[in-house]
Design a protein around this motif. Structure first.
Motif: not given
Ligand code: SF4
Ligand code: SF4
Lengths: 184, 131, 400
Positions: C119, C172, C358-360
């Motif tokens: 990610h 994203l 990729g942590r939100d």
């Protein structure tokens, strides 16, 4: 902003469903966003995909949403936790062969929720020739949401699928219309 | 020492450290100042190779192996490729040509750089007997 | 200009811009999440939509090497990569820029292993920071498309002649489908223009050596010529972006700003988080809080002067770095801090390391960051740790 969360298994076409909805909505002049949460999973693993639709440009690139619709395209996923981040008005559209009573008995967590059922697996098997529950789910969504007239939507989908053989296109259109008629 | 005229300012270089071989078209053979032909490495040499045509069989091994293209070939009357001469401006004195020369005695040998070629030829060894 | 509206993800947007640029050679080795860019392109080749060469090679090192070969031979060249592939390309990225070859690289940003993660974060972009490439950042598929077209034109300008990387966040942006507008093929190509080779290697009339060895007497001069070109590129980038605005109606700047004029709390970031931050700004502005956003579009050359225009009056600046600096403050923080010192500015500076692998990063997280910064402006000094984390599990972790 309209937000949708798909619950699917990798390989069942949720991403394609998300893109198809984006396409149709974008051609209606709406701003759209479609994405999915990928892992390194193989075919068959549970996965989520998301749609956002709005009148204004969509600039939120976080995954956080409280969906207006939760679309479940694999029957077995009702037994998993699909109830997070929902709001009171969230509507569920679920692929299942069960009746409403049977589902509520099997999964008490649905009690008090607004649920709509349709057997997209059976419909796609009969109309398209294989279990591709994504396009019929969109037909069911049109009925429940009233976003489009079904003939307009089916027409847009027909255009979108132009690269496929006529038999597949016809099957999809039939499946969409049947799911529209059968969802309860 | 690097020749003074090559030490340009940063703004005078072509982008990308690109160097050209010729001024004008290649067939006019006007070498660009950056072409290595323009730069002598004779002062790198301690010993120089000397050629003795009495024993040479024109096999061209030396021409193939010289890393600095300093064995310059020629053609004879019949159009056959033969040993021509040594380019002492670009020969760095590595001795590889001597090493690969197959004749007995060798047709190329290393001598002190200052020794005149005629003197080197006078000192040429005899054929070596096989033991 | 009449434009077509379509739904593409960031990868398809890059592929389509490459198609319109009529590239001569794409040499690539696929890696997630950039794979679809070159996969789409190979499909264009197979379908006869483009007449360039698609070269499948055995690694990213070879991919960039083949790009360097093709570009020095005199062709318009592009490729794409991510993460480990980017890392493997690094050696050749320096060759490409040092040889001043106008290659376009679509860098779909992804975390670097270990641990393995597919990610988005900016660790690969930061790895290539000093490789001598122009680096631009696209925050959504529309921007990926637009900046790709501009990238060819910027790279190939004779006074620049540098490779350009167009960065986009893995998944994203790369795998997010959005509606966008694109130019007709002929208009897009006309904007970029025909490729004008400069000293091509495949010219038998003018043999040339590329990337010659330059020891002590020359290396410094060549490097500074490269540096000079990098600074020259500011003007060219500005000109190209202005021409593009004229053509498409879409405007791009070195740094994009939102609500900064009277802002007391500013967040500075790069990439797709900028859109989410803009929504946090709207939310807090509605509550009467003076917050603003600066999103850095041009990572290299770094637009120090442009950035300085917006930072003179604010009370706090929070810089978001989407890469673990592992032993110092983040790379973007350092750039911002330098601008503050250079200009004698005095705001409280804070640094967040966020979004790794990729942590939100949600509107709520960004609101929390703004509110935390506000405590510093209320106190008139830094009352929060210098380096903080957000949306990290476990005990609170911060440094300094
Ligand atoms: S000594 Fe070395 S450089 Fe000189 S001619 Fe022989 S092989 Fe060539
Ligand atoms: S290697 Fe010896 S024999 Fe052969 S051409 Fe050269 S000098 Fe003559």
């Amino acid at each position: 902003m309209l937000e949708l969360r798909w619950h699917s298994r990798a390989g069942q076409g949720a991403v394609t469903g998300v893109k198809a909805l984006c396409d149709v909505m974008a051609h209606e002049g709406k701003h759209v966003q479609g994405f999915s949460v990928y892992g390194a999973e193989k075919r068959g693993a549970p996965m989520n995909a998301f749609n956002r639709v709005d009148e204004n440009p969509i600039i939120d690139h976080s995954k956080a949403m409280k969906p207006d619709y939760v679309l479940v395209i694999d029957p077995s996923l009702v037994y998993t936790d699909i109830h997070y981040d929902i709001k009171e008005t969230t509507k569920y559209i679920i692929t299942t062969h069960l009746s409403k009573e049977e589902l509520l008995e099997a999964v008490p967590a649905f009690a008090g929720k607004e649920i709509y059922l349709v057997d997209c697996i059976k419909i796609s098997q009969e109309e398209i020739g294989r279990a591709m529950p994504n396009t019929p789910m969109l037909g069911a969504l049109m009925k429940v949401s009233g976003l489009f007239e079904i003939d307009d939507f089916a027409g847009s989908m027909e255009k979108l699928l132009y690269k496929f053989p006529q038999k597949i296109i016809d099957g999809n259109v039939k499946a969409i219309k049947r799911a529209y008629a059968e969802v309860k | 020492m690097t020749e003074e005229h090559l030490l340009k300012g940063w703004e005078e270089f072509e982008p990308g450290a690109t160097l050209f071989s010729f001024e004008g078209k290649p067939d006019q053979e006007v070498h660009h100042e950056n072409n290595s032909v323009q730069h002598s490495v004779a002062d790198w040499r301690v010993d120089k190779p000397v050629h003795n045509k009495e024993f040479c069989i024109d096999c061209q091994f030396c021409w193939v192996y010289c890393p600095d293209t300093s064995i310059i070939p020629d053609v004879d009357d019949k159009g056959k490729g033969i040993f021509g001469h040594i380019d002492y401006k670009h020969c760095k004195g590595c001795g590889i040509c001597v090493d690969v020369c197959p004749t007995n005695p060798k047709s190329l040998l290393m001598f002190a750089d200052h020794l005149p070629v005629e003197e080197a030829l006078r000192q040429w060894p005899e054929k070596e007997e096989k033991k | 200009m009449e434009q077509n509206r379509i739904v593409w993800d960031g990868n398809m947007a890059a592929s389509q811009a490459m198609r319109q640029a009529k590239i001569d050679v794409v040499a690539a080795y696929p890696i997630t999440p950039s794979t679809p860019i070159v996969q789409n392109y190979s499909q264009f080749v197979a379908d006869g939509d483009v007449d360039g060469e698609f070269v499948m090679v055995e690694s990213e090192h070879s991919a960039m090497s083949a790009c360097v070969g093709a570009a020095s031979a005199g062709g318009r060249v592009a490729t794409a990569t991510s993460s480990q592939g980017y890392a493997l390309m690094i050696e050749v990225l320096y060759q490409a820029s040092g040889m001043r070859l106008p290659i376009v690289l679509n860098a779909v940003n992804r975390a670097l292993a270990a641990p393995l993660n597919i990610h988005g974060d900016h660790s690969d972009m930061y790895l290539g920071r000093d490789a001598g490439w122009i680096n631009m950042v696209a925050n959504n598929p529309q921007e990926v498309y637009d900046l790709n077209l501009c990238a060819f034109k910027i790279a190939e300008d004779y006074s620049v002649r540098l490779p350009v990387a167009v960065n986009q966040d893995g998944f994203l942006v790369s795998h997010t489908t959005e509606a966008l507008n694109y130019l007709p093929d002929d208009e897009a190509y006309k904007f970029i223009g025909d490729y004008k080779p400069h000293n091509p290697m495949l010219d038998p009339e003018k043999p040339v050596t590329y990337g010659a060895q330059t020891e002590g007497e020359w290396h410094y001069e060549h490097k500074m010529r490269h540096e000079h070109a990098m600074y020259n590129s500011f003007g060219v980038i500005e000109k190209v972006l202005a021409e593009y605005k004229e053509l498409s109606g879409r405007e791009y700047k070195f740094v994009e700003t939102y609500q900064v004029d009277d802002a007391e709390e500013i967040i500075i970031c790069m990439g797709s988080v900028a859109g989410t931050t803009q929504l946090a700004v709207d939310k807090l502005r509605a509550e009467g809080k003076k917050v603003g956003l600066v999103s850095v579009r041009l990572w290299r050359p770094f637009p120090k002067e442009e950035l300085a225009k917006y930072l003179g009056k604010t009370k706090t600046i929070t810089v978001l770095d989407r890469s673990a600096p592992l032993g110092s403050t983040g790379a973007l923080y350092n750039e911002v801090a330098a601008v503050m010192v250079d200009n004698g500015y005095n705001a409280v500076l804070l640094n967040y390391v966020y979004g790794l692998g990729g942590r939100d990063m949600t509107i709520d997280h960004l609101t929390e960051i703004f509110n935390s910064a506000k405590e510093c402006s209320d106190a008139g000094k830094r009352v929060k740790p210098l380096i903080q984390t957000i949306n990290l599990r476990g005990k609170e972790l911060s440094f300094y």
